[in-house]
Design a protein around this motif. Structure first.
Motif, PDB file in Angstrom:
ATOM      1  N   GLN A 279       0.824  -1.193   0.000  1.00  0.00           N
ATOM      2  CA  GLN A 279       0.000   0.000   0.000  1.00  0.00           C
ATOM      3  C   GLN A 279       0.864   1.250   0.000  1.00  0.00           C
ATOM      4  O   GLN A 279       2.040   1.223   0.321  1.00  0.00           O
ATOM      5  N   TRP A 280       0.245   2.304  -0.362  1.00  0.00           N
ATOM      6  CA  TRP A 280       0.770   3.655  -0.497  1.00  0.00           C
ATOM      7  C   TRP A 280       2.231   3.835  -0.168  1.00  0.00           C
ATOM      8  O   TRP A 280       3.104   3.520  -0.940  1.00  0.00           O
ATOM      9  N   ASP A 281       2.513   4.371   1.057  1.00  0.00           N
ATOM     10  CA  ASP A 281       3.852   4.852   1.376  1.00  0.00           C
ATOM     11  C   ASP A 281       4.916   3.765   1.212  1.00  0.00           C
ATOM     12  O   ASP A 281       6.045   4.046   0.815  1.00  0.00           O
ATOM     13  N   GLY A 282       4.583   2.525   1.542  1.00  0.00           N
ATOM     14  CA  GLY A 282       5.566   1.452   1.407  1.00  0.00           C
ATOM     15  C   GLY A 282       6.017   1.235  -0.017  1.00  0.00           C
ATOM     16  O   GLY A 282       7.167   0.861  -0.260  1.00  0.00           O
ATOM     17  N   ASN A 283       5.133   1.463  -0.985  1.00  0.00           N
ATOM     18  CA  ASN A 283       5.499   1.279  -2.396  1.00  0.00           C
ATOM     19  C   ASN A 283       6.593   2.244  -2.839  1.00  0.00           C
ATOM     20  O   ASN A 283       7.409   1.916  -3.703  1.00  0.00           O
ATOM     21  N   TRP A 284       6.592   3.432  -2.280  1.00  0.00           N
ATOM     22  CA  TRP A 284       7.486   4.475  -2.786  1.00  0.00           C
ATOM     23  C   TRP A 284       8.903   4.396  -2.237  1.00  0.00           C
ATOM     24  O   TRP A 284       9.816   5.027  -2.767  1.00  0.00           O
TER      25      TRP A 284
END
Length: 797
Positions: A279-284
């Protein structure tokens, strides 16, 4: 930026107390202590972003690299809080970013806070006490909505509105106002000392990226160009990076997760999600994509660029229908200009949805939604049927508010609820889902029962550790955890979480083979350590993996960042697995080194082959080759964009590379997945290639018969309704037959902030004596998430 998240009463009480405490500790006026001196002789980087996590998620490690190099770094956050948040949330976010930067610099979290003046405007300034080269400047402008709604920064820039900031003092006083001219003057004064500038991506449209991100970048570009200096400037992609392959090194990724985790331990009181990819922040975290430019470059405020629309599930590209009144279609991704699309912005109020036209770059026609279908027609900015809403988490909203998808090989404009991967889009065929460097499952006889099991690794959510699971090819035997590896995360620490003897997921590569010769396959975990590479042996006792012990430690001549791949096999024929290191050479080729196994330890690496002729991005498979009694290797290479295979035989003490095989032009190497195994039962390994069909979400399976040379490709079957992007193949021997094993992602419903999701699953196809498929065997879903099982087995593809 802050994204929708439920808030507990305990969290509200906690940050209310934090706000009250900060009012006591930080006086409303400029602090009396003198600002510590900063030595900026190495250079000064000024980074301008919108929100207080944009720099941490999207620009770093660009900032930490400069700190390490002795530069002064100034980070400007234009926005305070997010999306109408109250002032206490502004202070909360600043508390998080202070903790993150102290960790980044490796010093205590102590700051000198004051209000500095730039071009007559007060700006809240934070200087890191024990590393004064690090400075944060908070303009505290109000933030805009991420998914449609008022965007104050856009209204200031495009519509001439005046904005009032949040207070500059903790007692609620000191707010100031900005119009476009004042903001330019203030930012100009801040940028003046810079010899390099970083910002976000100005050349896109909402809501592919947050409107605040885009306006922050456009404002920075205009101001930087007005400095009349020829400075380097980097424009960083934000949300779409999550759909792109990982491109940071092991060390960069581990350090960045620490920093981002420290921030989110404060903002939301939840660091766990940043250690995953789901999800979100972990992907970046594992990614940084930017374009390098100069401030002297000419250019308008917006320069739209062509992009692709690649369906995540079917691996098909959106293609022009070819003429007015025709419908766009799905096709095999190619280099055709008819698959290039431009999101052309429309003259709308900042924050309005339906803000862009979808224009084909070859025909210059727009896609409209009329009478329940999509058609290409002459562009008309006033036509409501041509007004699309692109959205950053891979969704594309049609003019009538439907979601664009690919179902059964055809475009679909369906309801935007209960969506699966058929409705997720990437900007390039080289997405995180089609990254051929990744591995998801390994196979070996870990029980010593004479049959192979599936071994897969799952990230943990309490830190950068991992758990190892073992599953059987059976509906009746569930997966069991064989090794639990918790690595606690301390958000307030300044030392790295992952140190020499810590096994962390992002720093590890994995091998399964019988390393001690006892008839049971063991797990080997390869990590960076003490400037070199550590090989940790986790022996199987038949029911679990034992605690890791150091099998071998290399010198600094061998590091994971210079090893294209590790491969385990019994190369010397002594009955124990050895490890081959494919080490990158300075001339872009490879050297193949082998650590021969000695049960509990290994011998020092010996170079078995100098291979400057091999592609440095070659992928290696252990294989039994014609004319050799020992296990050797297959090097799968890229020759003129086509797959080619080189056989590398073992003499027991060296490798001998044969001639590179004839390339297979029908197989672009970056677009196929390859497995090796003895399909025909001859004792010689064949090659099996998986290729997306392009007409729907199915996969064609091809076989090349092994021998002194590989035979021509023969299609042996089609895997119907199987996503190439979500499938990892392997060939294993079971029940006197070879089985094509598929480690797959279950096509589950995705949450709107999740780039990927779904459990791992196992299925397989036995080859019959004629090398055709038998019926599919479905062994079901496994515990965990598919995305959390993927790790990089090779550095390049």
């Amino acid at each position: 930026m802050r994204r929708g998240r439920s808030t507990s009463i305990a969290w509200l009480v906690w940050h209310a107390l934090l706000f009250a405490l900060s009012a006591v500790l930080v006086p409303p006026q400029r602090a009396l202590a003198a600002e510590p001196n900063a030595d900026c002789h190495a250079g000064t980087l000024v980074t301008v972003v919108a929100h207080l996590d944009d720099d941490l998620l999207f620009v770093n490690p660009g900032i930490s690299d400069k700190i390490d190099a002795g530069w002064c770094v100034t980070v400007v956050h234009l926005i305070g809080g997010a999306n109408g948040a109250k002032f206490d949330y502004v202070l909360l976010r600043e508390t998080g970013t202070k903790l993150a930067y102290a960790r980044m610099a490796g010093v205590p979290n102590e700051w000198l806070e004051s209000n500095a003046t730039f071009a007559g405007k007060p700006v809240h300034e934070l200087v890191l006490t024990h590393q004064p080269r690090v400075k944060l400047l908070e303009l505290r402008l109000p933030g805009g909505a991420v998914r449609g709604g008022k965007v104050p920064l856009g209204l200031l820039w495009d519509r001439g509105e005046t904005l009032t900031t949040y207070p500059m003092n903790t007692d609620g006083t000191g707010a100031t106002t900005y119009d476009r001219r004042a903001l330019i003057a203030t930012l100009r004064a801040i940028l003046t000392p810079a010899i390099e500038v970083y910002t976000l991506n100005p050349d896109t449209v909402p809501f592919i990226e947050h409107p605040d991100h885009i306006y922050a970048a456009r404002i920075t570009r205009v101001v930087a160009q007005g400095l009349n200096k020829n400075l380097p400037i980097g424009y960083h992609v934000t949300y779409p990076t999550a759909g792109l392959p990982k491109n940071l090194s092991t060390a960069e990724t581990l350090r960045k997760r620490d920093t981002v985790g420290s921030y989110f331990a404060v903002d939301g009181n939840d660091a766990g999600h940043v250690f995953g990819e789901y999800q979100w922040d972990g992907n970046w975290v594992a990614r940084r994509y930017f374009s390098a430019a100069r401030t002297s470059d000419p250019g308008a405020e917006f320069q739209p660029r062509p992009t692709r629309l690649v369906n995540e599930y079917s691996s098909q590209c959106l293609d022009s229908g070819g003429g007015a009144g025709k419908s766009p279609r799905l096709a095999v991704c190619s280099d055709s200009a008819s698959q290039d699309w431009i999101w052309q912005p429309l003259p709308v109020k900042p924050g309005d949805k339906n803000d862009a036209q979808l224009v084909n770059d070859s025909t210059h026609r727009c896609v409209a939604e009329r009478d329940g279908r999509l058609v290409e027609e002459a562009c008309n900015a006033g036509a409501a049927a041509q007004r699309w809403t692109p959205w950053d988490f891979g969704l594309v909203y049609t003019p009538l508010g439907h979601c664009l998808g690919a179902v059964n090989g055809a475009l679909s404009i369906g309801r935007c609820s209960l969506l699966t991967a058929e409705f997720r889009w990437a900007t390039t065929p080289r997405s995180q889902w089609s990254d051929t460097r990744e591995e998801g499952a390994l196979y070996g006889d870990v029980r010593g029962s004479g049959r192979a099991s599936t071994v897969y690794v799952q990230r943990r959510k309490d830190g950068p550790g991992f758990n190892v699971w073992v599953a059987e090819m059976s509906r009746f035997e569930g997966a069991m955890p064989w090794y639990l590896n918790a690595v606690p995360f301390d958000p307030e620490a300044t030392a790295p979480t992952c140190r020499a003897d810590t096994l962390c997921f992002d720093g590890a590569r994995f091998l399964v083979a019988d390393f001690d010769g006892d008839g049971r396959a063991d797990l080997m975990v390869v990590t960076p350590r003490n400037g070199g590479t550590a090989f940790w042996l986790l022996r199987s006792n038949g029911s679990r993996f034992e605690a890791p012990r150091l099998w071998y430690q290399t010198s600094s001549a061998f590091t994971p960042d210079t090893a294209q791949q590790y491969v385990a096999a019994d190369f010397n024929g002594h009955g124990r697995a050895d490890v081959m290191i494919a080490q990158k050479r300075d001339d872009a080729g490879l050297d193949l080194w082998v650590l021969t196994g000695n049960a509990a330890t290994a011998n020092a690496p010996v170079r078995w082959l100098e291979a400057p002729q091999l592609d440095a991005a070659a992928r290696f498979l252990p294989a039994r080759l014609a004319g050799s009694s020992r296990e050797g290797l297959l090097a799968v290479e890229n020759v003129n964009s086509a797959l080619a295979v080189t056989q590398i035989a073992s003499t027991g003490s060296a490798f001998s590379a044969g001639e590179r095989g004839t390339p297979y032009p029908q197989f672009p190497r970056a677009s196929v997945k390859v497995a090796a195994g003895d399909v025909e039962g001859t004792g010689i390994d064949d090659l099996v290639v998986l290729q997306p069909r392009g007409d729907n979400a199915s996969i064609d399976v091809w076989k090349m018969k092994g021998g002194k040379t590989f035979g021509p490709p023969v299609r042996v079957g089609t895997l119907a309704d199987t996503s190439y992007a979500d499938t990892m193949p392997a060939l294993i021997r079971r029940n006197d037959r070879t089985t094509l094993m598929l480690f797959r992602r279950a096509n589950a419903t995705l949450g709107e902030f999740y780039f990927t999701g779904g459990a791992p699953s196992l299925s397989g196809y036995d080859f019959d004596p004629s090398s055709k498929f038998g019926p599919v065997q479905i062994w079901g879903n496994l515990p965990g998430l598919y995305s959390e099982s993927l790790w990089l087995r090779s550095l390049a593809q």
